[in-house]
Design a protein around this motif. Structure first.
Motif, PDB file in Angstrom:
ATOM      1  N   THR A 196      -9.757 -49.118  76.322  1.00  0.00           N
ATOM      2  CA  THR A 196     -10.845 -50.074  76.564  1.00  0.00           C
ATOM      3  C   THR A 196     -10.485 -51.410  75.922  1.00  0.00           C
ATOM      4  O   THR A 196      -9.352 -51.602  75.477  1.00  0.00           O
ATOM      5  N   GLU A 197     -11.481 -52.283  75.827  1.00  0.00           N
ATOM      6  CA  GLU A 197     -11.259 -53.586  75.197  1.00  0.00           C
ATOM      7  C   GLU A 197     -10.819 -53.463  73.742  1.00  0.00           C
ATOM      8  O   GLU A 197     -10.372 -54.434  73.150  1.00  0.00           O
ATOM      9  N   PHE A 198     -10.904 -52.263  73.172  1.00  0.00           N
ATOM     10  CA  PHE A 198     -10.463 -52.086  71.783  1.00  0.00           C
ATOM     11  C   PHE A 198      -8.966 -51.802  71.672  1.00  0.00           C
ATOM     12  O   PHE A 198      -8.438 -51.705  70.565  1.00  0.00           O
ATOM     13  N   SER A 199      -8.288 -51.654  72.802  1.00  0.00           N
ATOM     14  CA  SER A 199      -6.830 -51.520  72.758  1.00  0.00           C
ATOM     15  C   SER A 199      -6.199 -52.902  72.844  1.00  0.00           C
ATOM     16  O   SER A 199      -6.532 -53.692  73.731  1.00  0.00           O
ATOM     17  N   TRP A 200      -5.297 -53.165  71.931  1.00  0.00           N
ATOM     18  CA  TRP A 200      -4.776 -54.517  71.751  1.00  0.00           C
ATOM     19  C   TRP A 200      -3.981 -55.019  72.967  1.00  0.00           C
ATOM     20  O   TRP A 200      -3.825 -56.220  73.156  1.00  0.00           O
ATOM     21  N   ASP A 201      -3.478 -54.107  73.807  1.00  0.00           N
ATOM     22  CA  ASP A 201      -2.565 -54.536  74.878  1.00  0.00           C
ATOM     23  C   ASP A 201      -3.258 -54.780  76.213  1.00  0.00           C
ATOM     24  O   ASP A 201      -2.606 -55.028  77.213  1.00  0.00           O
ATOM     25  N   THR A 202      -4.597 -54.693  76.235  1.00  0.00           N
ATOM     26  CA  THR A 202      -5.263 -54.881  77.524  1.00  0.00           C
ATOM     27  C   THR A 202      -6.199 -56.084  77.506  1.00  0.00           C
ATOM     28  O   THR A 202      -6.829 -56.372  76.492  1.00  0.00           O
ATOM     29  N   THR A 203      -6.272 -56.755  78.638  1.00  0.00           N
ATOM     30  CA  THR A 203      -7.267 -57.824  78.796  1.00  0.00           C
ATOM     31  C   THR A 203      -8.313 -57.378  79.814  1.00  0.00           C
ATOM     32  O   THR A 203      -9.215 -58.138  80.150  1.00  0.00           O
ATOM     33  N   THR A 204      -8.169 -56.170  80.323  1.00  0.00           N
ATOM     34  CA  THR A 204      -9.051 -55.684  81.389  1.00  0.00           C
ATOM     35  C   THR A 204      -9.857 -54.462  80.952  1.00  0.00           C
ATOM     36  O   THR A 204     -10.604 -53.902  81.735  1.00  0.00           O
ATOM     37  N   GLY A 205      -9.682 -54.040  79.688  1.00  0.00           N
ATOM     38  CA  GLY A 205     -10.401 -52.867  79.201  1.00  0.00           C
ATOM     39  C   GLY A 205     -11.896 -53.129  79.116  1.00  0.00           C
ATOM     40  O   GLY A 205     -12.326 -54.259  78.855  1.00  0.00           O
ATOM     41  N   ASP A 206     -12.695 -52.084  79.346  1.00  0.00           N
ATOM     42  CA  ASP A 206     -14.143 -52.252  79.407  1.00  0.00           C
ATOM     43  C   ASP A 206     -14.778 -50.871  79.220  1.00  0.00           C
ATOM     44  O   ASP A 206     -14.876 -50.100  80.169  1.00  0.00           O
ATOM     45  N   GLY A 216     -18.211 -38.412  88.766  1.00  0.00           N
ATOM     46  CA  GLY A 216     -18.661 -37.072  88.389  1.00  0.00           C
ATOM     47  C   GLY A 216     -17.780 -36.418  87.345  1.00  0.00           C
ATOM     48  O   GLY A 216     -17.735 -35.185  87.240  1.00  0.00           O
ATOM     49  N   LEU A 217     -17.077 -37.226  86.550  1.00  0.00           N
ATOM     50  CA  LEU A 217     -16.236 -36.646  85.484  1.00  0.00           C
ATOM     51  C   LEU A 217     -17.124 -35.979  84.440  1.00  0.00           C
ATOM     52  O   LEU A 217     -18.173 -36.511  84.085  1.00  0.00           O
ATOM     53  N   PRO A 218     -16.684 -34.846  83.900  1.00  0.00           N
ATOM     54  CA  PRO A 218     -17.484 -34.195  82.859  1.00  0.00           C
ATOM     55  C   PRO A 218     -17.385 -34.920  81.522  1.00  0.00           C
ATOM     56  O   PRO A 218     -18.289 -34.835  80.701  1.00  0.00           O
ATOM     57  N   ALA A 219     -16.251 -35.611  81.308  1.00  0.00           N
ATOM     58  CA  ALA A 219     -16.024 -36.221  79.990  1.00  0.00           C
ATOM     59  C   ALA A 219     -14.946 -37.279  80.097  1.00  0.00           C
ATOM     60  O   ALA A 219     -14.093 -37.245  81.003  1.00  0.00           O
ATOM     61  N   ILE A 220     -14.989 -38.209  79.135  1.00  0.00           N
ATOM     62  CA  ILE A 220     -13.935 -39.228  79.050  1.00  0.00           C
ATOM     63  C   ILE A 220     -13.628 -39.461  77.567  1.00  0.00           C
ATOM     64  O   ILE A 220     -14.539 -39.473  76.734  1.00  0.00           O
ATOM     65  N   ALA A 221     -12.345 -39.591  77.272  1.00  0.00           N
ATOM     66  CA  ALA A 221     -11.942 -39.918  75.899  1.00  0.00           C
ATOM     67  C   ALA A 221     -11.368 -41.330  75.893  1.00  0.00           C
ATOM     68  O   ALA A 221     -10.582 -41.696  76.772  1.00  0.00           O
ATOM     69  N   PHE A 222     -11.777 -42.101  74.884  1.00  0.00           N
ATOM     70  CA  PHE A 222     -11.238 -43.455  74.714  1.00  0.00           C
ATOM     71  C   PHE A 222     -10.214 -43.411  73.588  1.00  0.00           C
ATOM     72  O   PHE A 222     -10.567 -43.427  72.405  1.00  0.00           O
ATOM     73  N   THR A 223      -8.966 -43.321  73.982  1.00  0.00           N
ATOM     74  CA  THR A 223      -7.863 -43.128  73.030  1.00  0.00           C
ATOM     75  C   THR A 223      -7.149 -44.464  72.830  1.00  0.00           C
ATOM     76  O   THR A 223      -6.143 -44.756  73.471  1.00  0.00           O
ATOM     77  N   GLU A 224      -7.726 -45.264  71.935  1.00  0.00           N
ATOM     78  CA  GLU A 224      -7.192 -46.622  71.772  1.00  0.00           C
ATOM     79  C   GLU A 224      -5.841 -46.608  71.062  1.00  0.00           C
ATOM     80  O   GLU A 224      -5.549 -45.726  70.258  1.00  0.00           O
ATOM     81  N   HIS A 225      -5.066 -47.645  71.361  1.00  0.00           N
ATOM     82  CA  HIS A 225      -3.747 -47.758  70.735  1.00  0.00           C
ATOM     83  C   HIS A 225      -3.857 -47.998  69.232  1.00  0.00           C
ATOM     84  O   HIS A 225      -4.649 -48.839  68.782  1.00  0.00           O
ATOM     85  N   THR A 226      -3.054 -47.258  68.492  1.00  0.00           N
ATOM     86  CA  THR A 226      -2.848 -47.585  67.082  1.00  0.00           C
ATOM     87  C   THR A 226      -1.343 -47.624  66.873  1.00  0.00           C
ATOM     88  O   THR A 226      -0.657 -46.610  66.940  1.00  0.00           O
ATOM     89  N   ASP A 227      -0.818 -48.815  66.697  1.00  0.00           N
ATOM     90  CA  ASP A 227       0.626 -49.023  66.534  1.00  0.00           C
ATOM     91  C   ASP A 227       0.854 -49.761  65.232  1.00  0.00           C
ATOM     92  O   ASP A 227       0.350 -50.870  65.044  1.00  0.00           O
ATOM     93  N   PHE A 228       1.604 -49.146  64.357  1.00  0.00           N
ATOM     94  CA  PHE A 228       1.837 -49.753  63.034  1.00  0.00           C
ATOM     95  C   PHE A 228       3.186 -50.457  62.978  1.00  0.00           C
ATOM     96  O   PHE A 228       3.714 -50.740  61.915  1.00  0.00           O
ATOM     97  N   ILE A 229       3.708 -50.745  64.137  1.00  0.00           N
ATOM     98  CA  ILE A 229       5.099 -51.153  64.283  1.00  0.00           C
ATOM     99  C   ILE A 229       5.229 -52.678  64.371  1.00  0.00           C
ATOM    100  O   ILE A 229       4.246 -53.390  64.610  1.00  0.00           O
ATOM    101  N   SER A 230       6.439 -53.149  64.167  1.00  0.00           N
ATOM    102  CA  SER A 230       6.781 -54.541  64.475  1.00  0.00           C
ATOM    103  C   SER A 230       8.000 -54.476  65.392  1.00  0.00           C
ATOM    104  O   SER A 230       9.076 -54.086  64.958  1.00  0.00           O
TER     105      SER A 230
END
Ligand SMILES: [Zn+2]
Ligand SMILES: [Zn+2]
Length: 274
Positions: A10-20, A32-46
């Motif tokens: 979603t908008e909480f992932s740093w690499d998207t400008t279209t997340g919502d 009609g999905l039973p469930a959705i998970a919002f698995t945002e990016h966590t990258d500790f890298i450079s």
């Protein structure tokens, strides 16, 4: 009924400008999905990158001429948004989560993140290789090295991810490097059977799930080899970075998984089991 989409951004992932997040919930309800998970990016890298080939939307995260440094996840804001969506869409099971990028290289940061919030769905991913002591995005390596060499390095590093990081429950997008192979290169899974079976055997040995990632057309051989190497669980993830791609390709992916003996678990958001 389609399976739950257990890998979206979603908008909480740093690499998207279209997340919502709200839009993705609305789309999930519509499908009609039973469930959705919002698995945002966590990258500790450079990452050491070539700015000339970096997608425009990412350039704001350049720390200097050659280093791409993802910002941290706004955990508090994210969890508040999850709560708002749960209030607004009570019939949809909304699952909080994160996609850990290269967590085996950042054990301390990963442990701190997971201790800071009760993420319900944690998936593990690899987008990078280490080359001469620098972190490089896989897609950038194609500019410098033959594709088969990059792919073999990616699969070998994935085994290190699996064997040295217990923090995630499903391995996502084992086919990530195939999203970016140069024009003219044709991938054949059989050419990498030994390497892919080794990854799958390693994952099966830890009892975790293989995610069927529908961003690309699902490779049937991967599911066949997953079963043969002892894999017992799969999950489904669209890896959508915008609402209209939630659960894209799920009907075909679910049918394929069924053909290899996988079926729904106790709850519609559980892993599918064989
Ligand atoms: Zn990813
Ligand atoms: Zn993702």
């Amino acid at each position: 009924m389609l399976p739950a989409d257990l890998h979206t951004h979603t908008e909480f992932s740093w690499d998207t400008t279209t997340g919502d997040m709200e839009g993705s919930c609305a789309r999930a309800v519509e499908l009609g999905l039973p469930a959705i998970a919002f698995t945002e990016h966590t990258d500790f890298i450079s990452w050491t990158v070539d700015p000339a080939v970096l997608p425009e939307r990412l350039t704001k995260h350049m720390a200097d001429e050659t280093h791409l440094v993802p910002p941290p996840l706004d955990v508090e804001g994210y969890l508040a948004a999850i709560e708002r969506c749960r209030d607004k869409y009570p019939a949809l099971k909304i699952i909080s989560g994160v996609e850990l990028g290269e967590p085996h290289w950042f054990a301390g940061e990963t442990a701190a993140l997971l201790a800071a919030a009760p993420f319900e769905r944690v998936i593990g991913s690899l987008h990078s290789l280490t080359v001469d002591g620098r972190y490089r995005l896989v897609e950038d390596e194609y500019l410098l090295r033959p594709v088969p060499e990059v792919l073999r390095d990616y699969f070998a590093e994935t085994i290190r991810l699996i064997e040295t990081c217990p923090s995630f429950e499903a391995l996502t997008h084992l086919d990530y490097p195939l999203r970016y192979t140069p024009a003219g290169y044709t991938f054949a899974a059989v050419d990498f059977e030994e390497e892919l079976r080794a990854v799958l055997r390693s994952l099966a040995g830890t009892g975790r799930a293989l995610e069927v990632n529908t961003r690309r057309t699902v490779e049937p051989l991967l599911l066949r080899w997953w079963r043969e190497e002892g894999g017992r669980a799969v999950s489904f993830g669209s890896d959508a970075h915008r609402p209209d791609l939630v659960a894209a390709g799920f009907a075909d992916a679910a049918a394929l998984a069924e053909s290899f003996g996988f079926g729904p678990g106790r709850h519609p958001w559980d892993h599918w089991l064989a």
